[in-house]
Scaffold this active site. Structure first.
Site, mmCIF file in Angstrom:
data_model
loop_
_atom_site.group_PDB
_atom_site.id
_atom_site.type_symbol
_atom_site.label_atom_id
_atom_site.label_comp_id
_atom_site.label_asym_id
_atom_site.label_seq_id
_atom_site.Cartn_x
_atom_site.Cartn_y
_atom_site.Cartn_z
ATOM 1 N N PHE A 123 15.804 32.503 40.927
ATOM 2 C CA PHE A 123 16.715 31.651 41.697
ATOM 3 C C PHE A 123 17.797 31.094 40.763
ATOM 4 O O PHE A 123 17.486 30.641 39.654
ATOM 5 C CB PHE A 123 15.887 30.516 42.306
ATOM 6 N N ASP A 200 7.593 28.693 38.770
ATOM 7 C CA ASP A 200 8.216 28.049 39.923
ATOM 8 C C ASP A 200 7.514 28.575 41.171
ATOM 9 O O ASP A 200 7.557 29.774 41.456
ATOM 10 C CB ASP A 200 9.723 28.356 39.963
ATOM 11 N N TYR A 225 9.752 21.419 50.810
ATOM 12 C CA TYR A 225 10.473 21.511 52.090
ATOM 13 C C TYR A 225 10.506 22.925 52.662
ATOM 14 O O TYR A 225 11.054 23.145 53.719
ATOM 15 C CB TYR A 225 11.900 20.959 51.967
ATOM 16 N N LYS A 226 9.915 23.882 51.944
ATOM 17 C CA LYS A 226 9.876 25.255 52.444
ATOM 18 C C LYS A 226 8.592 25.441 53.259
ATOM 19 O O LYS A 226 8.470 24.855 54.334
ATOM 20 C CB LYS A 226 10.012 26.227 51.279
ATOM 21 N N ARG A 374 16.970 37.861 55.221
ATOM 22 C CA ARG A 374 15.619 37.384 54.885
ATOM 23 C C ARG A 374 14.950 36.861 56.136
ATOM 24 O O ARG A 374 15.477 35.985 56.817
ATOM 25 C CB ARG A 374 15.728 36.217 53.895
HETATM 26 C C1 LIG Z 1 14.360 26.611 46.799
HETATM 27 C C2 LIG Z 1 14.268 26.793 45.330
HETATM 28 C C3 LIG Z 1 14.790 25.832 44.458
HETATM 29 C C4 LIG Z 1 15.499 24.619 44.989
HETATM 30 O O1 LIG Z 1 15.585 23.621 44.047
HETATM 31 P P1 LIG Z 1 16.011 22.143 44.433
HETATM 32 O O2 LIG Z 1 16.274 21.523 43.140
HETATM 33 O O3 LIG Z 1 14.847 21.530 45.174
HETATM 34 O O4 LIG Z 1 17.211 22.212 45.308
HETATM 35 C C5 LIG Z 1 14.657 26.057 43.094
HETATM 36 N N1 LIG Z 1 14.035 27.149 42.621
HETATM 37 C C6 LIG Z 1 13.513 28.092 43.438
HETATM 38 C C7 LIG Z 1 12.826 29.289 42.868
HETATM 39 C C8 LIG Z 1 13.629 27.953 44.815
HETATM 40 O O5 LIG Z 1 13.141 28.876 45.631
#
Ligand SMILES: *Cc1c(COP(=O)(O)O)cnc(C)c1O
Length: 415
Positions: A123, A200, A225-226, A374
Site C-alpha cells: 500500500f 500490516d 474500519y475495513k 476490487r
Molecule cells: C487501508 C490501509 C492503510 C490505511 O492507513 P490509514 O493510516 O489508516 O489511512 C494502510 N496500509 C494498508 C496496507 C492498508 O490496506
C-alpha cells in the site's frame, strides 16, 4: 455450475446468515462489495456511539475518563484472539500509517541496523512511511519487485536480505490482489538474518485467522474500519510481541505512553507494557464504534468468517470463469483459495467506466488504477446471491456497452 437458485440455497444454509441483521442495511437492494475499504455500520456501533456521546460524554463528562483511559488496551485484548495474539499484546491507537511509522522506527532502532526491506506491491502509505523511516536512520528502503497477483514471497525477499537490514515490512494481505503472504516463512527468514518483521494486517484482520504468536511475529499494525467494521477513521491497532515490548522505544513520547501519566513528570518514562506505544488522547467515540465492530466479529468467530469468505470468493471466481472471462476480464487474484483473503480483483481495460456503471445500477465495488475492479466480500453481511447478481450485472453492463456512457477517470476522485 452454480445457478441463482443454488446461490439462494447456499444463503439458507449459511451459519452466519443471521449476522446480516447485526448491520444497518439502509438500501436493501444495494450490492455493497466494498467492506474491505469501509465496512458497514453495525447496530451495535450506532448504539455505542449514541451512548458514548449522550451518556459517557454528556452526563459523565470528565469523570468518564476513569473508564475511557483503559479502553485502548481493553479493546486490544478483545481483538487479540482474532489475530492470534495474547492479552496485553494489542492496543488501539492512532492511524495505521502512524502506527506503522512508530513501530518501524522502534524496530529499526532496536536492530542497530539502518535498512528496511519491503515490496513494490504494498500500500502506498506504507511505502512512503518505510522510506521515510529508513532515511531518518541514515539507511535505505529496499523494495523487492514482486508479481502483483502473488505478492511477496520468501524466496524473493531472501535475495534482498543482508547484515544491513534490520526490518522487513509487508502487508499480510495484498490490497490489490487479496493474496496472503507466508507469515511464518517470512518471519523465520527475517529472524535468520537478524531482522524483525513488521506486518500490516489491514486487509487481513477480521476476515481470516492470523496466527501472530504461533508464527513468532514481532510487530504488526492494521485498520479497524475495513473488515472489522469500526467506522470511518476508527483508530487502528498495533501489536508488539510481549517479550519485545520493554526493549522498544517509539519515536513519539507522549503522555499516554508514560508509565505514570498523571504524575506529570518532567521526564518521559515509558510504560513497561503495550501502553508505551500510545501517544495522545484517543478518539473515544470512534473507539466505541471500533469496539462494537470487533465484538460482532468475535461473536461470529474468525474460523466461521474464514469458511464463508472462501465460499464467497470461490463462487465469485466460478461465475467470473463462466461470464466475465469470455468478455475479456482477467482474474488478478490467486486462484488457490488458500492463497486468497476477502477480496477478488478483476482486471479490465475499461474497468473505471465499468465501476461507474455498476455504481449507477446499485452495486458498489471499488477501483484501483489503472484497471483493477476490487470486489470485497464481507462474510458477516454479504450473501451468496449478491455475488451471483454482481457478476451478472457486470456481464450485462459490458454486453450492452452501458459503461461506454461514462467518462474515464478524473484526478482526485474517491474510487
Ligand atoms: C487501508 C490501509 C492503510 C490505511 O492507513 P490509514 O493510516 O489508516 O489511512 C494502510 N496500509 C494498508 C496496507 C492498508 O490496506
Amino acid at each position: 455450475m452454480t445457478t441463482r437458485d443454488h446461490a439462494l440455497e447456499l444463503d439458507t444454509q449459511d451459519p452466519l446468515a443471521r449476522f446480516r441483521d447485526e448491520f444497518v442495511v439502509a438500501e436493501p437492494g444495494l450490492l455493497y462489495l466494498d467492506g474491505n475499504s469501509l465496512g458497514r455500520l453495525s447496530h451495535r456501533a450506532a448504539a455505542a456511539a449514541e451512548t458514548a456521546v449522550r451518556r459517557e460524554w454528556g452526563e459523565g463528562l470528565v469523570r468518564s475518563w476513569h473508564e475511557w483511559l483503559h479502553l485502548p488496551a481493553e479493546i486490544g485484548d478483545r481483538l487479540a484472539p482474532l489475530v492470534g495474539a495474547g492479552p496485553g499484546e494489542v492496543m488501539l491507537c492512532d492511524q495505521t500509517s502512524v502506527n506503522l511509522f512508530k513501530l518501524a522506527w522502534a524496530g529499526l532502532r532496536h536492530s542497530g541496523r539502518t535498512a528496511i526491506v519491503g515490496d513494490d506491491s504494498n500500500f502506498p502509505s506504507d511505502r512512503y512511511v518505510l522510506a521515510a523511516v529508513a532515511q531518518a536512520a541514515g539507511g535505505e528502503y529496499r523494495e523487492v519487485a514482486v508479481d502483483p497477483v502473488v505478492g511477496p514471497t520468501a524466496d524473493e525477499l531472501a535475495m534482498a536480505l543482508n547484515d544491513a537490514v534490520g526490518l522487513v515490512s509487508l502487508s499480510l494481505v495484498s490490497f490489490k490482489s487479496g493474496a496472503i503472504a507466508d507469515l511464518r516463512g517470512i518471519t523465520d527468514l527475517a529472524r535468520r538474518h537478524g531482522a524483525l518483521v513488521l506486518w500490516d494486517l489491514s486487509h487481513a484482520a477480521g476476515v481470516l485467522p492470523v496466527g501472530l504468536a504461533e508464527a513468532g511475529a514481532d510487530l504488526a499494525v492494521g485498520c479497524t474500519y475495513k473488515h472489522l467494521n469500526g467506522g470511518p477513521g476508527a483508530p487502528a491497532f498495533l501489536y508488539v510481541r510481549q517479550s519485545l515490548q520493554t526493549e522498544l522505544h517509539q519515536p513519539i513520547p507522549g503522555w499516554f505512553g508514560h508509565d505514570d501519566m498523571f504524575a506529570f513528570d518532567a521526564a518521559f518514562r515509558p510504560a513497561p507494557d503495550i501502553r508505551r506505544f500510545a501517544v495522545g488522547t484517543p478518539p473515544i467515540v470512534s473507539l466505541r464504534c471500533a469496539q462494537a465492530g470487533i465484538e460482532v466479529s468475535a461473536d461470529a468467530g474468525i474460523e466461521a468468517i474464514r469458511a464463508k469468505c472462501t465460499g464467497l470468493t470461490e463462487l465469485l471466481i466460478e461465475r467470473f470463469d463462466a461470464r466475465l472471462a469470455p468478455l475479456g476480464f482477467e482474474l488478478a487474484s490467486p486462484r488457490d483459495p488458500e492463497q486468497r483473503a476477502g477480496h477478488v480483483s478483476l482486471s479490465f481495460g475499461e474497468g473505471y467506466r465499468v465501476v461507474q456503471a455498476m455504481i449507477a445500477r446499485g452495486c458498489v465495488p471499488d477501483f484501483r488504477a489503472p484497471s483493477l475492479i476490487r470486489l470485497g466480500l464481507a462474510p458477516l453481511y454479504n450473501r451468496f446471491v449478491e455475488v451471483f447478481d454482481a457478476v451478472e450485472l457486470m456481464a450485462e453492463i459490458v454486453e450492452r456497452g452501458e459503461h461506454l456512457q461514462f467518462e474515464g477517470p478524473k484526478k482526485g476522485s474517491v474510487t
